[in-house]
Design a protein around this motif. Structure first.
Motif, PDB file in Angstrom:
ATOM      1  N   SER A   1       0.847  -1.193   0.000  1.00 42.09           N
ATOM      2  CA  SER A   1       0.000   0.000   0.000  1.00 42.09           C
ATOM      3  C   SER A   1       0.878   1.236   0.000  1.00 42.09           C
ATOM      4  O   SER A   1       2.080   1.177   0.265  1.00 42.09           O
ATOM      5  CB  SER A   1      -0.926   0.001   1.217  1.00 42.09           C
ATOM      6  OG  SER A   1      -0.170   0.088   2.417  1.00 42.09           O
TER       7      SER A   1
ATOM      8  N   LYS B   1       1.295   5.594  -1.653  1.00 45.43           N
ATOM      9  CA  LYS B   1       1.029   6.523  -2.750  1.00 45.43           C
ATOM     10  C   LYS B   1       2.338   6.880  -3.436  1.00 45.43           C
ATOM     11  O   LYS B   1       3.360   7.080  -2.789  1.00 45.43           O
ATOM     12  CB  LYS B   1       0.351   7.789  -2.223  1.00 45.43           C
ATOM     13  CG  LYS B   1      -0.015   8.799  -3.300  1.00 45.43           C
ATOM     14  CD  LYS B   1      -0.706  10.014  -2.706  1.00 45.43           C
ATOM     15  CE  LYS B   1      -1.053  11.024  -3.794  1.00 45.43           C
ATOM     16  NZ  LYS B   1      -1.705  12.239  -3.236  1.00 45.43           N
TER      17      LYS B   1
ATOM     18  N   ASN C   1      -1.003   1.558 -14.380  1.00 47.87           N
ATOM     19  CA  ASN C   1      -2.277   0.851 -14.498  1.00 47.87           C
ATOM     20  C   ASN C   1      -2.123  -0.623 -14.144  1.00 47.87           C
ATOM     21  O   ASN C   1      -2.928  -1.194 -13.393  1.00 47.87           O
ATOM     22  CB  ASN C   1      -2.816   1.005 -15.919  1.00 47.87           C
ATOM     23  CG  ASN C   1      -4.173   0.364 -16.103  1.00 47.87           C
ATOM     24  OD1 ASN C   1      -5.104   0.623 -15.347  1.00 47.87           O
ATOM     25  ND2 ASN C   1      -4.296  -0.473 -17.109  1.00 47.87           N
TER      26      ASN C   1
ATOM     27  N   LYS D   1      -1.235  -1.083 -10.319  1.00 46.52           N
ATOM     28  CA  LYS D   1      -2.386  -0.853  -9.426  1.00 46.52           C
ATOM     29  C   LYS D   1      -3.367  -2.029  -9.458  1.00 46.52           C
ATOM     30  O   LYS D   1      -4.015  -2.323  -8.451  1.00 46.52           O
ATOM     31  CB  LYS D   1      -3.092   0.448  -9.807  1.00 46.52           C
ATOM     32  CG  LYS D   1      -2.313   1.699  -9.399  1.00 46.52           C
ATOM     33  CD  LYS D   1      -3.106   2.970  -9.599  1.00 46.52           C
ATOM     34  CE  LYS D   1      -3.312   3.292 -11.048  1.00 46.52           C
ATOM     35  NZ  LYS D   1      -4.000   4.603 -11.242  1.00 46.52           N
TER      36      LYS D   1
ATOM     37  N   VAL E   1      -2.459   0.543  -3.682  1.00 40.81           N
ATOM     38  CA  VAL E   1      -1.457   1.534  -4.086  1.00 40.81           C
ATOM     39  C   VAL E   1      -2.108   2.586  -4.986  1.00 40.81           C
ATOM     40  O   VAL E   1      -2.838   2.248  -5.912  1.00 40.81           O
ATOM     41  CB  VAL E   1      -0.286   0.867  -4.824  1.00 40.81           C
ATOM     42  CG1 VAL E   1       0.693   1.926  -5.341  1.00 40.81           C
ATOM     43  CG2 VAL E   1       0.435  -0.113  -3.905  1.00 40.81           C
ATOM     44  N   LYS E   2      -1.832   3.845  -4.716  1.00 38.73           N
ATOM     45  CA  LYS E   2      -2.313   4.943  -5.542  1.00 38.73           C
ATOM     46  C   LYS E   2      -1.124   5.580  -6.260  1.00 38.73           C
ATOM     47  O   LYS E   2      -0.096   5.845  -5.645  1.00 38.73           O
ATOM     48  CB  LYS E   2      -3.026   5.987  -4.690  1.00 38.73           C
ATOM     49  CG  LYS E   2      -4.304   5.488  -4.031  1.00 38.73           C
ATOM     50  CD  LYS E   2      -4.983   6.580  -3.225  1.00 38.73           C
ATOM     51  CE  LYS E   2      -6.274   6.076  -2.593  1.00 38.73           C
ATOM     52  NZ  LYS E   2      -6.947   7.138  -1.780  1.00 38.73           N
TER      53      LYS E   2
END
Length: 288
Positions: free
Chosen positions: A36, A38, A56, A59, A65-66
């Motif tokens: 997890s 960002k 893309n 994720k 995960v951002k």
């Protein structure tokens, strides 16, 4: 006899049931990713298609995960990392070393992620599509202003350049123009901020010439051969075509945590030989 037959039938039914159950049982699924965090990425527009595709895919594998990615030009990559507003600075040269017009960024690590092929490109109406190094130098410096001077039609050449700070510009100037300076003004001169802007301008401007990485080349433009050598992946790998460079993800010190895992994914054999190649980049391992 009937009892024996019944027993046999029962045993057969049990075997069938057990077998059927083993076929229908759901396959074991991989444990859900616990990764997890960002990741903020800024910098190269040349690398943006690769970055967006990798983000893309990553994720999907790691739903917690951002990742946000933007492209304001290569130099903004390491600048953003230095300022602490980005975790990764995407750039088209190794920013730990000086480049023409730019000092080295100390305290950062250059993580090599791709080979980026570049090409001079012209609008589809241009017929002069095989130019020498000298002709390219003369066109982009403003010495030659009409296509008929280099074997084309009688039409003014529209030169499209990237703004200062572009990694595509740095690579093209060094490797296609051999360091020759660009023209900087005039009625037949335009400057654009990103690879996407360059693509749109070349497509929509008759008699225009500019430069992009292969990921942005479309059927509405023509990639120019240089000294008779076509800009192709094969010609880059075999050493005939020289206009290419490595793409890097700059980080503040060695990458750690989720940032490290994302960079590892981009460098992985799966991504390098899969999506990266489909986007017209070249795997790092292909270059000797």
């Amino acid at each position: 006899m009937k009892l024996n037959w019944l027993k046999a039938a029962t045993v057969a039914a049990l075997i069938a049931t057990i077998g059927l159950g083993s076929v229908q049982a759901p396959a074991k699924t991989e444990a859900a990713s616990k990764l997890s965090g960002k990741i903020v990425i800024n910098g190269s527009s040349a690398l943006l298609p690769l970055t967006l595709q990798a983000a893309n895919e990553f994720k999907k594998l790691n739903p917690k995960v951002k990742i946000s990615a933007s492209a304001a030009g290569s130099i903004t990559g390491p600048q953003s990392v230095r300022k602490g507003i980005a975790d990764i600075g995407a750039i088209d040269w190794d920013a730990t070393k000086p480049a023409p017009g730019f000092e080295a960024f100390t305290g950062q690590v250059a993580n090599k992620v791709a080979v980026i092929p570049f090409a001079a490109v012209v609008n589809k109406n241009v017929t002069a599509t095989n130019l020498t190094t000298k002709q390219l130098q003369d066109i982009f410096s403003g010495k030659v202003t009409n296509w008929k001077e280099v074997g084309g039609k009688d039409a003014d050449i529209i030169v499209v350049n990237r703004t200062f700070g572009s990694g595509t510009r740095v690579n093209f100037q060094q490797k296609a123009l051999m360091g020759t300076a660009f023209m900087t003004k005039g009625d037949n001169y335009k400057e654009v901020k990103s690879s996407g802007d360059m693509k749109t301008t070349i497509e929509s401007t008759p008699n225009a010439i500019g430069f992009v990485d292969f990921a942005y080349i479309t059927t509405k433009m023509t990639a120019v051969s240089i000294n008779g050598v076509a800009p192709t992946i094969d010609n880059i790998i075999n050493g005939k075509y020289k206009v290419w460079g490595y793409g890097y993800y700059m980080t503040k010190g060695q990458p750690t945590g989720v940032v490290k895992e994302f960079i590892k994914y981009v460098q992985s054999t799966k991504f390098q030989n899969g999506s990266l190649k489909k986007l017209k980049f070249i795997p790092i391992s292909a270059m000797k």
